[in-house]
Design an enzyme around this catalytic site. Structure first.
Site, PDB file in Angstrom:
ATOM      1  N   ASP A  29      47.398  33.427  16.130  1.00  0.00           N
ATOM      2  CA  ASP A  29      46.712  34.585  15.570  1.00  0.00           C
ATOM      3  C   ASP A  29      45.236  34.526  15.931  1.00  0.00           C
ATOM      4  O   ASP A  29      44.626  33.444  15.898  1.00  0.00           O
ATOM      5  CB  ASP A  29      46.895  34.604  14.049  1.00  0.00           C
ATOM      6  CG  ASP A  29      46.522  35.935  13.442  1.00  0.00           C
ATOM      7  OD1 ASP A  29      45.309  36.246  13.384  1.00  0.00           O
ATOM      8  OD2 ASP A  29      47.423  36.666  13.020  1.00  0.00           O
ATOM      9  N   VAL A  93      49.747  46.414  12.573  1.00  0.00           N
ATOM     10  CA  VAL A  93      50.268  46.737  13.910  1.00  0.00           C
ATOM     11  C   VAL A  93      51.719  47.178  13.727  1.00  0.00           C
ATOM     12  O   VAL A  93      52.540  46.403  13.228  1.00  0.00           O
ATOM     13  CB  VAL A  93      50.186  45.524  14.861  1.00  0.00           C
ATOM     14  CG1 VAL A  93      50.789  45.872  16.224  1.00  0.00           C
ATOM     15  CG2 VAL A  93      48.755  45.049  15.016  1.00  0.00           C
ATOM     16  N   HIS A  97      56.576  41.864  13.419  1.00  0.00           N
ATOM     17  CA  HIS A  97      56.014  40.551  13.712  1.00  0.00           C
ATOM     18  C   HIS A  97      56.073  39.680  12.476  1.00  0.00           C
ATOM     19  O   HIS A  97      56.028  40.165  11.349  1.00  0.00           O
ATOM     20  CB  HIS A  97      54.590  40.646  14.256  1.00  0.00           C
ATOM     21  CG  HIS A  97      53.610  41.346  13.375  1.00  0.00           C
ATOM     22  ND1 HIS A  97      53.595  42.721  13.201  1.00  0.00           N
ATOM     23  CD2 HIS A  97      52.606  40.870  12.604  1.00  0.00           C
ATOM     24  CE1 HIS A  97      52.611  43.058  12.389  1.00  0.00           C
ATOM     25  NE2 HIS A  97      51.999  41.949  11.992  1.00  0.00           N
ATOM     26  N   HIS A  99      54.326  36.417  10.670  1.00  0.00           N
ATOM     27  CA  HIS A  99      53.221  35.467  10.578  1.00  0.00           C
ATOM     28  C   HIS A  99      53.807  34.146  10.102  1.00  0.00           C
ATOM     29  O   HIS A  99      54.590  34.112   9.148  1.00  0.00           O
ATOM     30  CB  HIS A  99      52.194  35.917   9.535  1.00  0.00           C
ATOM     31  CG  HIS A  99      51.476  37.173   9.880  1.00  0.00           C
ATOM     32  ND1 HIS A  99      50.239  37.171  10.487  1.00  0.00           N
ATOM     33  CD2 HIS A  99      51.806  38.471   9.691  1.00  0.00           C
ATOM     34  CE1 HIS A  99      49.838  38.419  10.646  1.00  0.00           C
ATOM     35  NE2 HIS A  99      50.773  39.226  10.185  1.00  0.00           N
TER      36      HIS A  99
END
Length: 111
Positions: A29, A93, A97, A99
């Site tokens: 990240d 976004v 995804h 994290h």
């Protein structure tokens, strides 16, 4: 389509890549929230987990296995896996995804 994660997955935008295969890519990240913070994304554009289709279940299982393997490789004994859904859920976004955060104690509730 103008999706930064699609561009990263295609190799058109550089990233600090940890892993890549034909289905997904993992990278650190840019604004880490823990000592270890990386993202795992499918290369296929899927807007969020809310729009994940039943025929993509194998892809989800594969991504979770990649997360497990990378967490072990990064030396994480405990870690948190987060996916945000929609603006209200904190998704910035619009591409699915995950994290992965670790390297420190995680508090609860998260925020």
């Amino acid at each position: 389509m103008d999706c930064i994660f699609c561009a990263i997955g295609a190799g058109d935008v550089p990233s600090d890549k940890l892993y890549e295969d034909p289905q997904c890519v993992a990278f650190r990240d840019l604004s880490p929230q823990a000592p270890t913070h990386f993202l795992v994304i499918p290369k296929e554009h899927i807007p969020s987990l809310a729009e994940f289709r039943e025929d993509q279940e194998a892809l989800l299982g594969h991504i979770l296995a990649v997360i497990r393997d990378l967490a072990q490789r990064e030396g994480l004994e405990g870690y948190r896996v987060v996916t945000n859904i929609g603006e209200e859920g904190g998704q910035s976004v619009p591409h699915l995804h995950f994290h992965v955060l670790g390297g420190r104690s995680m508090t609860w509730p998260p925020g």
